[in-house]
Design a protein around this motif. Sequence first.
Motif, PDB file in Angstrom:
ATOM      1  N   ARG A  85       0.835  -1.195   0.000  1.00 46.33           N
ATOM      2  CA  ARG A  85       0.000   0.000   0.000  1.00 46.33           C
ATOM      3  C   ARG A  85       0.873   1.249   0.000  1.00 46.33           C
ATOM      4  N   PHE A  86       0.466   2.224  -0.776  1.00 50.62           N
ATOM      5  CA  PHE A  86       1.098   3.543  -0.865  1.00 50.62           C
ATOM      6  C   PHE A  86       2.419   3.554  -1.647  1.00 50.62           C
ATOM      7  N   THR A  87       2.930   2.394  -2.057  1.00 49.83           N
ATOM      8  CA  THR A  87       4.208   2.416  -2.766  1.00 49.83           C
ATOM      9  C   THR A  87       4.098   3.079  -4.130  1.00 49.83           C
ATOM     10  N   ASN A  88       2.934   2.991  -4.776  1.00 43.97           N
ATOM     11  CA  ASN A  88       2.777   3.668  -6.062  1.00 43.97           C
ATOM     12  C   ASN A  88       2.896   5.178  -5.898  1.00 43.97           C
ATOM     13  N   ALA A  89       2.303   5.700  -4.832  1.00 41.32           N
ATOM     14  CA  ALA A  89       2.365   7.147  -4.585  1.00 41.32           C
ATOM     15  C   ALA A  89       3.781   7.591  -4.259  1.00 41.32           C
ATOM     16  N   LEU A  90       4.548   6.709  -3.642  1.00 40.11           N
ATOM     17  CA  LEU A  90       5.908   7.074  -3.225  1.00 40.11           C
ATOM     18  C   LEU A  90       6.943   6.860  -4.324  1.00 40.11           C
ATOM     19  N   ALA A  91       6.597   6.075  -5.347  1.00 35.93           N
ATOM     20  CA  ALA A  91       7.582   5.715  -6.360  1.00 35.93           C
ATOM     21  C   ALA A  91       8.130   6.930  -7.109  1.00 35.93           C
ATOM     22  N   LYS A  92       7.267   7.905  -7.426  1.00 31.87           N
ATOM     23  CA  LYS A  92       7.719   9.068  -8.197  1.00 31.87           C
ATOM     24  C   LYS A  92       8.717   9.932  -7.424  1.00 31.87           C
ATOM     25  N   PRO A  93       8.422  10.346  -6.181  1.00 37.16           N
ATOM     26  CA  PRO A  93       9.415  11.141  -5.447  1.00 37.16           C
ATOM     27  C   PRO A  93      10.615  10.328  -4.998  1.00 37.16           C
ATOM     28  N   LEU A  94      10.507   8.996  -5.050  1.00 37.15           N
ATOM     29  CA  LEU A  94      11.625   8.163  -4.620  1.00 37.15           C
ATOM     30  C   LEU A  94      12.834   8.321  -5.537  1.00 37.15           C
ATOM     31  N   ARG A  95      12.586   8.488  -6.833  1.00 37.86           N
ATOM     32  CA  ARG A  95      13.719   8.547  -7.760  1.00 37.86           C
ATOM     33  C   ARG A  95      14.679   9.700  -7.467  1.00 37.86           C
ATOM     34  N   PRO A  96      14.219  10.957  -7.359  1.00 44.59           N
ATOM     35  CA  PRO A  96      15.177  12.029  -7.068  1.00 44.59           C
ATOM     36  C   PRO A  96      15.904  11.829  -5.738  1.00 44.59           C
ATOM     37  N   TYR A  97      15.204  11.231  -4.767  1.00 45.84           N
ATOM     38  CA  TYR A  97      15.866  10.940  -3.493  1.00 45.84           C
ATOM     39  C   TYR A  97      17.004   9.936  -3.703  1.00 45.84           C
ATOM     40  N   LEU A  98      16.721   8.864  -4.451  1.00 43.46           N
ATOM     41  CA  LEU A  98      17.738   7.846  -4.689  1.00 43.46           C
ATOM     42  C   LEU A  98      18.883   8.380  -5.538  1.00 43.46           C
ATOM     43  N   GLU A  99      18.578   9.270  -6.472  1.00 47.07           N
ATOM     44  CA  GLU A  99      19.642   9.862  -7.283  1.00 47.07           C
ATOM     45  C   GLU A  99      20.660  10.564  -6.391  1.00 47.07           C
ATOM     46  N   ARG A 100      20.165  11.317  -5.412  1.00 48.21           N
ATOM     47  CA  ARG A 100      21.072  12.013  -4.485  1.00 48.21           C
ATOM     48  C   ARG A 100      21.780  11.023  -3.562  1.00 48.21           C
ATOM     49  N   ALA A 101      21.021  10.049  -3.061  1.00 49.23           N
ATOM     50  CA  ALA A 101      21.586   9.090  -2.103  1.00 49.23           C
ATOM     51  C   ALA A 101      22.660   8.215  -2.755  1.00 49.23           C
ATOM     52  N   TYR A 102      22.352   7.655  -3.928  1.00 45.26           N
ATOM     53  CA  TYR A 102      23.339   6.808  -4.600  1.00 45.26           C
ATOM     54  C   TYR A 102      24.549   7.618  -5.062  1.00 45.26           C
ATOM     55  N   GLY A 103      24.333   8.901  -5.298  1.00 48.42           N
ATOM     56  CA  GLY A 103      25.436   9.771  -5.704  1.00 48.42           C
ATOM     57  C   GLY A 103      26.470   9.986  -4.613  1.00 48.42           C
ATOM     58  N   LEU A 104      26.152   9.604  -3.368  1.00 47.09           N
ATOM     59  CA  LEU A 104      27.101   9.747  -2.261  1.00 47.09           C
ATOM     60  C   LEU A 104      28.127   8.621  -2.231  1.00 47.09           C
ATOM     61  N   ALA A 105      27.880   7.552  -2.967  1.00 50.19           N
ATOM     62  CA  ALA A 105      28.747   6.377  -2.903  1.00 50.19           C
ATOM     63  C   ALA A 105      29.988   6.542  -3.771  1.00 50.19           C
ATOM     64  N   ASP A 106      31.029   5.852  -3.368  1.00 51.69           N
ATOM     65  CA  ASP A 106      32.245   5.755  -4.193  1.00 51.69           C
ATOM     66  C   ASP A 106      32.134   4.587  -5.156  1.00 51.69           C
ATOM     67  N   ALA A 107      31.278   3.621  -4.826  1.00 50.47           N
ATOM     68  CA  ALA A 107      31.029   2.482  -5.707  1.00 50.47           C
ATOM     69  C   ALA A 107      29.631   1.964  -5.443  1.00 50.47           C
ATOM     70  N   LEU A 108      28.925   1.634  -6.513  1.00 52.12           N
ATOM     71  CA  LEU A 108      27.576   1.100  -6.408  1.00 52.12           C
ATOM     72  C   LEU A 108      27.573  -0.361  -6.840  1.00 52.12           C
ATOM     73  N   VAL A 109      26.957  -1.208  -6.031  1.00 50.29           N
ATOM     74  CA  VAL A 109      26.865  -2.631  -6.340  1.00 50.29           C
ATOM     75  C   VAL A 109      25.469  -2.914  -6.878  1.00 50.29           C
ATOM     76  N   CYS A 110      25.399  -3.369  -8.116  1.00 52.33           N
ATOM     77  CA  CYS A 110      24.126  -3.651  -8.780  1.00 52.33           C
ATOM     78  C   CYS A 110      23.964  -5.169  -8.910  1.00 52.33           C
ATOM     79  N   PRO A 111      22.798  -5.705  -8.566  1.00 48.76           N
ATOM     80  CA  PRO A 111      22.623  -7.163  -8.607  1.00 48.76           C
ATOM     81  C   PRO A 111      22.512  -7.766 -10.005  1.00 48.76           C
TER      82      PRO A 111
END
Length: 348
Positions: A85-111
């Motif tokens: 519940r509510f994840t659809n509403a949160l999905a759109k603002p989640l992307r800009p948040y993740l862009e900033r958060a993942y940008g803090l890493a020196d390396a990103l591990v993708c599965p």
Amino acid sequence: MKISHYFEFEDHVTGGIRESVAHQRKMLDRLDLEYTTEPTLEADVFHCNLMGPRSVWYARRARKRGIPVVAHTHVTAEDFGDSFRFTNALAKPLRPYLERAYGLADALVCPSEYNRGLIEGYVDGSTPTQVISNGVDREKLEGFESLREEYLERYDLEPPVVFLVGHVIKRKGLETFVETARQLPDVDFAWFGPIDRSLKGRETKQLIDSAPENCTFTGFIDDIRGAYAAGDIFFFPTHEENEGIALLEAMTAGKAVVVRDIDTFSWLENGEDCLKVAAGSSTAADANSDSNAAVATDGGPTSFVDAIESLRDPDVRDRLGSNARERSEGFSLETIAQAYERLYAEVV
């Protein structure tokens, strides 16, 4: 070398992310690397698995101190929708948040390579990405065969059983699973995994409640090996997936696999280690999909019903399952562990 291997919301997050973290820590133990599960800057590497606010706080301060930050990209806006519940509403603002958060890493591990392609769009080349599979814990499945009769009897299932393992959510192809069961009334379908009705939207609950008699939702089971013991055909019509640990487990157990033909599964070979079905919609919402409006690909099945019908033949199931088991060997924790050792050495 000491690693702060942090999993924010560890007491609340379940499913694939939790399994991935368990796999990582098992590999760290295997490599005899020192680590703590607490967030701390008294470490040589800060490795976070979920970029919540506390992880972001520590990542910012780690960078200021010159401590390399490694972040897993388990979460994307693309796979967040149609989950709870509510994840659809949160999905759109989640992307800009993740862009900033993942940008803090020196390396990103993708599965997976698919996940990496998404994430590179988030960070626009500013952060190095590396694909390391979540892997499959083969030891966890040892002895699953001995549970077959117990779990078939417990859920009143008649082989060959079409099954799925994981949280019951729309994104994983719930409507397709239910509707395919409806079109094959003489075949038993079983979805092994938590239902968590209080977290589900109205449409999801309606799909579960209106499922035909041959479609069983077991809820949480105490021994996941029982699912792989009872099941014969692993049916995974998910619309969006970063990798799919349950898929790797099913392959390790030697089960015949039917998947939706999406980019995530491009590494699988249709007709060799799985059967792929190209459905009429590749959107993340089951409600907008036509579960069997499929298009033939490479001479493969033209619908999910067609694919499952072909797997009634035990010889076909055995061939695909055997090939799947062999293919899964490349995802064992023993094979993947060295990638983590190299990753930590590189960032330090």
